[in-house]
Design an enzyme around this catalytic site. Structure first.
Site, PDB file in Angstrom:
ATOM      1  N   LYS A 279       0.767  -1.214  -0.120  1.00  0.00           N
ATOM      2  CA  LYS A 279       0.060   0.124   0.210  1.00  0.00           C
ATOM      3  C   LYS A 279       0.849   1.401   0.055  1.00  0.00           C
ATOM      4  O   LYS A 279       1.910   1.230   0.563  1.00  0.00           O
ATOM      5  CB  LYS A 279      -0.741  -0.009   1.411  1.00  0.00           C
ATOM      6  CG  LYS A 279      -1.973  -1.103   1.321  1.00  0.00           C
ATOM      7  CD  LYS A 279      -2.849  -0.804   2.632  1.00  0.00           C
ATOM      8  CE  LYS A 279      -4.108  -2.010   2.714  1.00  0.00           C
ATOM      9  NZ  LYS A 279      -5.066  -1.633   1.932  1.00  0.00           N
ATOM     10  N   ARG A 353     -10.201 -11.711   2.932  1.00  0.00           N
ATOM     11  CA  ARG A 353     -11.122 -13.059   2.529  1.00  0.00           C
ATOM     12  C   ARG A 353     -10.490 -14.116   2.547  1.00  0.00           C
ATOM     13  O   ARG A 353     -10.954 -15.187   2.903  1.00  0.00           O
ATOM     14  CB  ARG A 353     -11.842 -12.316   1.103  1.00  0.00           C
ATOM     15  CG  ARG A 353     -10.671 -12.271   0.056  1.00  0.00           C
ATOM     16  CD  ARG A 353     -11.209 -11.476  -1.176  1.00  0.00           C
ATOM     17  NE  ARG A 353     -11.397 -10.085  -0.828  1.00  0.00           N
ATOM     18  CZ  ARG A 353     -11.722  -9.112  -1.757  1.00  0.00           C
ATOM     19  NH1 ARG A 353     -11.912  -9.283  -2.899  1.00  0.00           N
ATOM     20  NH2 ARG A 353     -11.891  -7.896  -1.373  1.00  0.00           N
TER      21      ARG A 353
HETATM   22  N1  BES Z   1      -7.914  -3.832   5.039  1.00  0.00           N
HETATM   23  C1  BES Z   1      -8.060  -3.252   3.726  1.00  0.00           C
HETATM   24  C2  BES Z   1      -9.327  -2.575   3.535  1.00  0.00           C
HETATM   25  C3  BES Z   1      -9.555  -1.364   4.258  1.00  0.00           C
HETATM   26  C4  BES Z   1      -9.355  -0.112   3.455  1.00  0.00           C
HETATM   27  C5  BES Z   1      -9.911  -1.094   5.462  1.00  0.00           C
HETATM   28  C6  BES Z   1      -9.578   1.162   3.987  1.00  0.00           C
HETATM   29  C7  BES Z   1      -9.946   0.094   6.123  1.00  0.00           C
HETATM   30  C8  BES Z   1      -9.868   1.084   5.358  1.00  0.00           C
HETATM   31  C9  BES Z   1      -8.131  -4.721   2.731  1.00  0.00           C
HETATM   32  O1  BES Z   1      -7.318  -5.663   2.914  1.00  0.00           O
HETATM   33  C10 BES Z   1      -7.760  -4.041   1.220  1.00  0.00           C
HETATM   34  O2  BES Z   1      -6.423  -3.651   1.457  1.00  0.00           O
HETATM   35  N2  BES Z   1      -8.531  -3.941   0.398  1.00  0.00           N
HETATM   36  C11 BES Z   1      -8.335  -3.591  -0.963  1.00  0.00           C
HETATM   37  C12 BES Z   1      -8.537  -4.424  -1.872  1.00  0.00           C
HETATM   38  C13 BES Z   1      -8.230  -4.171  -3.234  1.00  0.00           C
HETATM   39  C14 BES Z   1      -6.838  -4.351  -3.669  1.00  0.00           C
HETATM   40  C15 BES Z   1      -8.941  -5.059  -4.232  1.00  0.00           C
HETATM   41  C16 BES Z   1      -8.846  -2.193  -0.990  1.00  0.00           C
HETATM   42  O3  BES Z   1      -9.988  -2.305  -0.768  1.00  0.00           O
HETATM   43  O4  BES Z   1      -8.403  -1.229  -1.688  1.00  0.00           O
HETATM   44 ZN    ZN Z   2      -5.349  -5.421   2.162  1.00  0.00          ZN
END
Ligand code: BES
Ligand code: ZN
Ligand code: ZN
Length: 496
Positions: A279, A353
């Site tokens: 990220k 997931r």
């Molecule tokens: N933990 C994140 C989701 C999240 C995003 C939680 C913002 C709290 C605040 C999850 O594991 C994630 O990174 N999801 C990605 C998925 C994407 C790469 C398809 C997302 O939502 O950006």
């Molecule tokens: Zn994630």
């Protein structure tokens, strides 16, 4: 902080402060009117001078008003008299709490719960007052070397009861509010801990402690157990980290021995760097909140045990840290989950997931009455619902309705989202049974679709709490949601 009831007339009420409301335009609420009468019109004079116009969330503190026993009067603006709603009531309570936190008040009498809100009884307003005050006065300063101290801590809050109200129902509402507030506080504390303290092993320790406190069984499966069972998903996500994964299982047995349990599954990613699909740095610290689903399962079990709910509840937490590293899973890697289904990990940042699916399959061994998983799963749900409602997905409309209603009663709302077949079609892989991300946009829904492939054996619901579990910016911190929703769901199930 202690909560209780008082029947003494507001004007006679001793103590450090009494809190009453004023509507927009300067109309005094009934208890404010009563104080005004005893004080020879002093409150009315203040309002007439224009210092308190009743705008929602504004406050005015008065000292030593002649004729009143309390040393201070706190006037709280309520806004438009015809528009007092659940949210606006909570806003008024928070405004009062912000003042009470900074003054030297130990004992306070509250009258705001007497205001009419359409469709809500006294018990609802009392429970909400307990929750809102506890939440507003919460501080997380355990990790500051010198905890900042503002004013005296509030020791006792008394709610003024009008004579016809039923004491028993009101006392029960306060007790319920206190139990749920303790669950919320536990979830907030766990959520706010940094990733270097709150690791999977730390969560396991806290689970054991909770089990000891309430006398319920806690089992911790370590990496060896996880491998032996075949939880390839949980194992894969944990590979890049030095922190070993755990599967935490907590069994609260308040119900009949043979009664089928409710299973709560909480995403316990103690830090989500994204893994190899790393990220960006801004706000990355907030990914310590990626275990707030797990924290809410801890909080709900804590609340259920405090309320001594006659129901069986199992809490399952797959906990891991998602990190890049020489041993980490890579995009394209294929893992075999506990269900036997194979998953192509196209995006290592969609790790939630991949750990949840194994916990959901593990839940089958309890032949659950229902399973609810709680997860900070997707950024997409934040785009859809913001920080107001959690996203709710389910393979069972009756269960979804129960959860929506519990959320409304708890004022910790969830919004039912679709899980139609058309959305399932985007999960297609050339190499494995399916990938962990969809080909098209609606990731909150495809995330839920992915989970639905592991939950065919029981009524299941999924709460995506990425928008509701924590706040960013100045008020950065865990909210403890959806502990109140879960507690109300369990309470209702225990009654039927
Ligand atoms: N933990 C994140 C989701 C999240 C995003 C939680 C913002 C709290 C605040 C999850 O594991 C994630 O990174 N999801 C990605 C998925 C994407 C790469 C398809 C997302 O939502 O950006
Ligand atoms: Zn994630
Ligand atoms: Zn995550």
């Amino acid at each position: 902080m202690q909560f209780g009831l008082t029947r003494a007339r507001p004007a006679r009420q001793r103590g450090d402060c009494i809190v009453v409301g004023v509507y927009e335009g300067g109309t005094l609420s009934p208890s404010a009117k009563e104080l005004d009468l005893a004080a020879g019109g002093a409150l009315g004079d203040v309002v007439a001078r224009g210092d308190m116009q009743g705008v929602l969330g504004t406050t005015l503190l008065l000292h030593d008003v002649a004729g009143l026993a309390s040393t201070r009067i706190l006037l709280v603006g309520l806004g438009d008299e015809n528009r007092l709603s659940e949210s606006r009531y909570r806003e008024a309570l928070c405004a009062a709490a912000r003042v009470l936190a900074t003054i030297d008040a130990g004992t306070v009498t509250l009258c705001l719960h007497q205001l009419p809100i359409k469709g809500r009884d006294n018990a609802w307003k009392l429970e909400q007052a307990v929750l809102a005050l506890t939440e507003a006065l919460y501080v997380f300063d355990a990790l500051k070397s010198k905890p900042p101290k503002a004013g005296r801590t509030l020791e006792k809050v008394l709610f003024h009861l009008e004579s016809p109200s039923r004491t028993v129902a009101c006392e029960a509402a306060i007790e319920r509010g206190e139990a749920i507030a303790e669950g919320v506080t536990l979830a907030r504390d766990l959520g706010n801990l940094p990733g270097n303290i709150c690791t999977p092993s730390y969560l396991a320790g806290r689970a054991r402690k909770l089990g000891r406190q309430h006398g319920f069984t806690v089992r911790i499966l370590d990496r060896r157990d996880i491998k032996r069972l075949g939880m390839g998903g949980l194992l894969a996500v944990a590979r890049g980290s030095r922190e070993p994964p755990v599967l935490i299982v907590m069994e609260y047995g308040g119900g009949a021995r043979k009664a089928l349990p409710i299973v709560l599954v909480g995403k316990g990613i103690t830090f989500d760097s994204g893994g190899v699909c790393i990220k960006p740095a801004p706000e990355l610290d907030e990914m310590k909140f990626d275990m707030c689903g797990a924290a809410s399962v801890f909080g709900a079990l804590h609340a259920a045990a405090l309320m001594k709910l006659p129901i069986n509840v199992v809490g399952i937490v797959p906990a891991a840290e998602n990190m890049p590293g020489g041993n980490a899973i890579k995009p394209g890697d294929i893992v075999t989950t506990l269900s036997g289904q194979t998953v192509e990990v196209l995006d290592t940042d969609s790790e939630g997931r991949v750990v949840l699916c194994d916990a959901l399959t593990y839940a089958e061994k309890y032949t659950p009455a229902a399973v609810i998983d709680v997860a900070t799963l997707t950024g997409a749900i934040v785009t859809a619902l913001g920080d107001v409602a959690s996203g709710l997905f389910s393979n069972n409309d009756a269960l979804a309705r129960e959860i929506t209603e519990a959320g409304s009663r708890a004022w910790d709302r969830a919004w039912h989202m679709p899980l139609w077949d058309e959305y399932q079609d985007t999960l297609r892989s050339n190499f494995a049974d399916f990938p962990n991300i969809g080909a098209r946009d609606p990731d909150a829904i495809t995330g839920a679709c992915f989970l639905s492939r592991f939950t065919r054996a029981y009524p299941w619901a999924h709460l995506d709490i990425a928008g509701t579990a924590s706040k960013s910016g100045e008020d950065k911190g865990a909210t403890g949601r959806p502990v109140a929703l879960l507690a109300h769901f369990l309470e209702a199930r225990a009654r039927t």
